[in-house]
Design a protein around this motif. Structure first.
Motif, PDB file in Angstrom:
ATOM      1  N   MET A   1       0.898  -1.145  -0.091  1.00  0.00           N
ATOM      2  CA  MET A   1       0.023  -0.090  -0.094  1.00  0.00           C
ATOM      3  C   MET A   1       0.900   1.369   0.008  1.00  0.00           C
ATOM      4  N   ALA A   2       2.061   1.132   0.724  1.00  0.00           N
ATOM      5  CA  ALA A   2       2.862   2.379   0.897  1.00  0.00           C
ATOM      6  C   ALA A   2       3.355   2.582  -0.571  1.00  0.00           C
ATOM      7  N   SER A   3       3.419   1.535  -1.380  1.00  0.00           N
ATOM      8  CA  SER A   3       4.378   1.885  -2.773  1.00  0.00           C
ATOM      9  C   SER A   3       3.313   2.522  -3.496  1.00  0.00           C
ATOM     10  N   LYS A   4       1.829   2.231  -3.206  1.00  0.00           N
ATOM     11  CA  LYS A   4       0.777   2.736  -4.435  1.00  0.00           C
ATOM     12  C   LYS A   4       0.524   4.400  -3.704  1.00  0.00           C
ATOM     13  N   ILE A   5       0.811   4.418  -2.481  1.00  0.00           N
ATOM     14  CA  ILE A   5       0.738   5.813  -2.131  1.00  0.00           C
ATOM     15  C   ILE A   5       1.793   6.763  -2.468  1.00  0.00           C
ATOM     16  N   VAL A   6       3.068   5.999  -2.776  1.00  0.00           N
ATOM     17  CA  VAL A   6       4.237   6.707  -3.298  1.00  0.00           C
ATOM     18  C   VAL A   6       4.035   6.941  -4.792  1.00  0.00           C
ATOM     19  N   THR A   7       3.450   6.113  -5.562  1.00  0.00           N
ATOM     20  CA  THR A   7       3.195   6.498  -6.865  1.00  0.00           C
ATOM     21  C   THR A   7       2.329   7.507  -7.101  1.00  0.00           C
ATOM     22  N   SER A   8       1.283   7.577  -6.413  1.00  0.00           N
ATOM     23  CA  SER A   8       0.245   8.649  -6.247  1.00  0.00           C
ATOM     24  C   SER A   8       0.753  10.283  -5.910  1.00  0.00           C
ATOM     25  N   LEU A   9       1.673  10.013  -5.213  1.00  0.00           N
ATOM     26  CA  LEU A   9       2.501  11.471  -4.761  1.00  0.00           C
ATOM     27  C   LEU A   9       3.257  11.824  -5.783  1.00  0.00           C
ATOM     28  N   ILE A  10       4.041  10.874  -6.546  1.00  0.00           N
ATOM     29  CA  ILE A  10       4.962  11.216  -7.784  1.00  0.00           C
ATOM     30  C   ILE A  10       3.913  11.484  -8.838  1.00  0.00           C
ATOM     31  N   ARG A  11       2.798  11.120  -9.108  1.00  0.00           N
ATOM     32  CA  ARG A  11       1.925  11.536 -10.154  1.00  0.00           C
ATOM     33  C   ARG A  11       1.490  13.176  -9.653  1.00  0.00           C
ATOM     34  N   LEU A  12       1.135  13.375  -8.394  1.00  0.00           N
ATOM     35  CA  LEU A  12       0.789  14.520  -7.944  1.00  0.00           C
ATOM     36  C   LEU A  12       1.822  15.608  -8.274  1.00  0.00           C
ATOM     37  N   VAL A  13       3.028  15.527  -8.228  1.00  0.00           N
ATOM     38  CA  VAL A  13       4.001  16.233  -8.410  1.00  0.00           C
ATOM     39  C   VAL A  13       4.148  16.448 -10.006  1.00  0.00           C
ATOM     40  N   LEU A  14       3.891  15.615 -10.721  1.00  0.00           N
ATOM     41  CA  LEU A  14       3.843  15.823 -12.261  1.00  0.00           C
ATOM     42  C   LEU A  14       2.472  16.669 -12.515  1.00  0.00           C
ATOM     43  N   LEU A  15       1.403  16.348 -11.777  1.00  0.00           N
ATOM     44  CA  LEU A  15       0.178  17.234 -12.229  1.00  0.00           C
ATOM     45  C   LEU A  15       0.611  18.611 -11.749  1.00  0.00           C
ATOM     46  N   GLY A  16       1.343  18.883 -10.632  1.00  0.00           N
ATOM     47  CA  GLY A  16       1.760  20.023 -10.035  1.00  0.00           C
ATOM     48  C   GLY A  16       2.550  20.910 -11.126  1.00  0.00           C
ATOM     49  N   VAL A  17       3.389  20.474 -12.242  1.00  0.00           N
ATOM     50  CA  VAL A  17       4.011  20.904 -12.902  1.00  0.00           C
ATOM     51  C   VAL A  17       3.119  21.204 -14.261  1.00  0.00           C
ATOM     52  N   LEU A  18       2.015  20.417 -14.488  1.00  0.00           N
ATOM     53  CA  LEU A  18       0.866  20.735 -15.345  1.00  0.00           C
ATOM     54  C   LEU A  18       0.132  21.658 -14.907  1.00  0.00           C
TER      55      LEU A  18
END
Length: 376
Positions: A1-18
Motif C-alpha cells: 500500500m505504501a508503494s501505491k501511495i508513493v506512486t500517487s504522490l509522484i503523479r501529484l508532483v507531475l500534475l503540479g507541473v501541469l
C-alpha cells in the motif's frame, strides 16, 4: 500500500507541473494563442483543465483509499484527511461545473461572462459587428443604420430577435427596409462617428442609441476620474490572483456588488455640467451630424437612461438632447415607458444592467412610431 501511495504522490508532483503551465503560464513567460486569449479560456483550454482536475481527483481518492480506508488508519491525521477529502472533492467538482456556466455581466470581465460571450455573441459578420452580413441586394430598400454601444449591440440578450434593431426591422417590414446594427460595447460618440463613416452602406436613416456614459471617455480625457471602477481593485495579493484565475471563486466574487453607482453618478453629473467636457462631447457629436448631412439621411436619437435612475438620467443628458433637436434630429426618450415596466424586467439579469427584452421592445416601438410620423 505504501508503494501505491508513493506512486500517487509522484503523479501529484507531475500534475503540479501541469498545473503551473495551465493556470500560471504568464509567470514563466509562456503564451498560449487561441481566440480570446489571454482574457478568456477557449473551450479546448477548459476541457484540458477539466481533465487536469479529474486526474487530480483520482489521485486524491487513491491516496485516501490506500492511506486511510484500506489501511484502517486512525488518529488525528487520519481524521483530518477524512474530513478534508470530501471538502476538496466538492470544491473541485464545483470548479469544473462553473467552468461551463455562462452568465452575462456589465462587461466581459468575469469568467462566467466570457463563457456567455463565446456562447451567445453570434453571429459576428465580416466587419466585426454582431449582425448579419451587408448585402448588395438590399440597396433598393430603405437602409437604416443603428449606431450605439453595448445597448445597441444587445449585450445580455441571447437571441438577436429580442434586440430593438431587429424588432424595428420586423416592424418596418423586411420587404422594404433593411436595418444594420453597428453596436459595439464600450463605444462612445467619437468612435461611433468614425464607424459610421467607414461602414460600406450609405444610409437613408440613422438611429443613434445614446446612453449617459457616452460622455465617459471624453470626461476622462479632461481630467475627471472615476474611482473604484477597475475590476478586482478591491482584492490584494494572492487572493486577487486566486479569484482571477479560478472559476468558482470568480463566480462568487462577481455576485457581490463592487462598482459604486453613486461614484459613477457623481462622475456623470460632473461631466455633463462641466462646460469644457460637454463642449468637447458635443464637438464629437457634430462629426456624426456632419456625416448625416453628407448622406442626406434622416436621423433619430433614442436616449436610454440609467434604468433605475430615470429622472436623474434625463436631467444629465438634457443638454445633448437640446443640441440634437436644434440640429434637426428627432429625439426619442423612454422615461415614461420604462416607468411602467417592473424593475426586474428592465434589465437582462441581476448582474447585468443592460436593457432587457421589455425595454428593447419599447425602444423598437418608439423608434418605429417616430419613423412613421416622419413619413406623414
Amino acid at each position: 500500500m505504501a508503494s501505491k501511495i508513493v506512486t500517487s504522490l509522484i503523479r501529484l508532483v507531475l500534475l503540479g507541473v501541469l498545473f503551473i503551465f495551465l493556470f500560471y503560464p504568464d509567470r514563466f513567460q509562456l503564451v498560449f494563442e487561441y481566440p480570446g486569449a489571454p482574457q478568456s479560456d477557449s473551450l479546448h483550454v477548459r476541457l484540458t483543465k477539466t481533465v487536469f482536475w479529474l486526474l487530480l481527483l483520482i489521485e486524491i481518492l487513491r491516496i485516501f483509499y490506500y492511506g486511510v480506508v484500506k489501511s484502517k488508519a486512525k488518529g488525528l491525521l487520519a481524521n483530518t484527511v477524512t474530513l478534508l477529502t470530501p471538502l476538496i472533492l466538492v470544491l473541485v467538482f464545483l470548479e469544473i461545473v462553473f467552468m461551463y456556466i455562462p452568465q452575462s455581466h456589465e462587461g466581459v470581465l468575469s469568467k462566467a461572462s466570457q463563457i456567455w460571450w463565446a456562447k451567445y455573441w453570434k453571429p459576428v459578420n465580416s466587419l466585426g459587428y454582431r449582425d448579419k452580413e451587408v448585402s448588395k441586394n438590399d440597396s433598393a430598400k430603405t437602409e437604416v443604420l443603428v449606431i450605439g454601444d453595448s445597448f445597441a449591440a444587445g449585450h445580455g440578450l441571447k437571441n438577436l430577435e429580442e434586440r430593438f434593431s431587429d424588432q424595428l426591422e420586423q416592424k418596418l417590414g423586411t420587404d422594404q427596409y433593411v436595418v444594420y446594427n453597428l453596436g459595439v460595447s464600450g463605444s462612445d460618440t467619437r468612435d461611433e462617428a468614425e464607424r459610421l463613416k467607414k461602414y460600406p452602406v450609405k444610409p437613408d436613416v440613422i438611429v443613434l442609441q445614446y446612453f449617459p456614459n457616452d460622455v465617459e471617455k471624453v470626461g476622462r480625457e479632461h481630467g475627471l476620474s472615476l474611482s473604484g471602477a477597475e475590476p478586482y481593485a478591491d482584492l490584494k495579493g494572492p487572493l486577487a490572483t486566486f479569484v482571477k484565475r479560478f472559476y468558482l471563486p470568480n463566480f462568487i466574487y462577481w455576485q457581490l456588488p463592487h462598482a459604486s453607482f453613486s461614484t459613477f453618478e457623481e462622475f456623470v453629473n460632473k461631466a455633463y455640467t462641466d462646460t469644457t467636457v460637454l463642449n468637447a462631447h458635443l464637438r464629437d457629436m457634430s462629426q456624426m451630424l456632419a456625416y448625416r448631412d453628407s448622406t442626406g439621411a434622416k436621423m433619430y436619437a433614442v436616449f436610454v437612461p440609467f434604468l433605475f435612475q430615470l429622472e436623474k438620467s434625463a436631467h444629465y443628458t438634457k443638454p445633448v438632447e437640446e443640441y440634437l433637436r436644434s440640429r434637426g434630429v428627432t429625439v426619442i426618450t423612454l422615461t415614461d415607458g420604462i416607468n411602467k415596466i417592473p424593475e426586474k424586467e428592465r434589465v437582462v439579469g441581476k448582474n447585468d444592467g443592460h436593457a432587457g427584452v421589455a425595454v428593447n421592445a419599447l425602444m423598437a416601438d418608439k423608434v418605429y412610431e417616430a419613423m412613421r410620423r416622419g413619413k406623414e
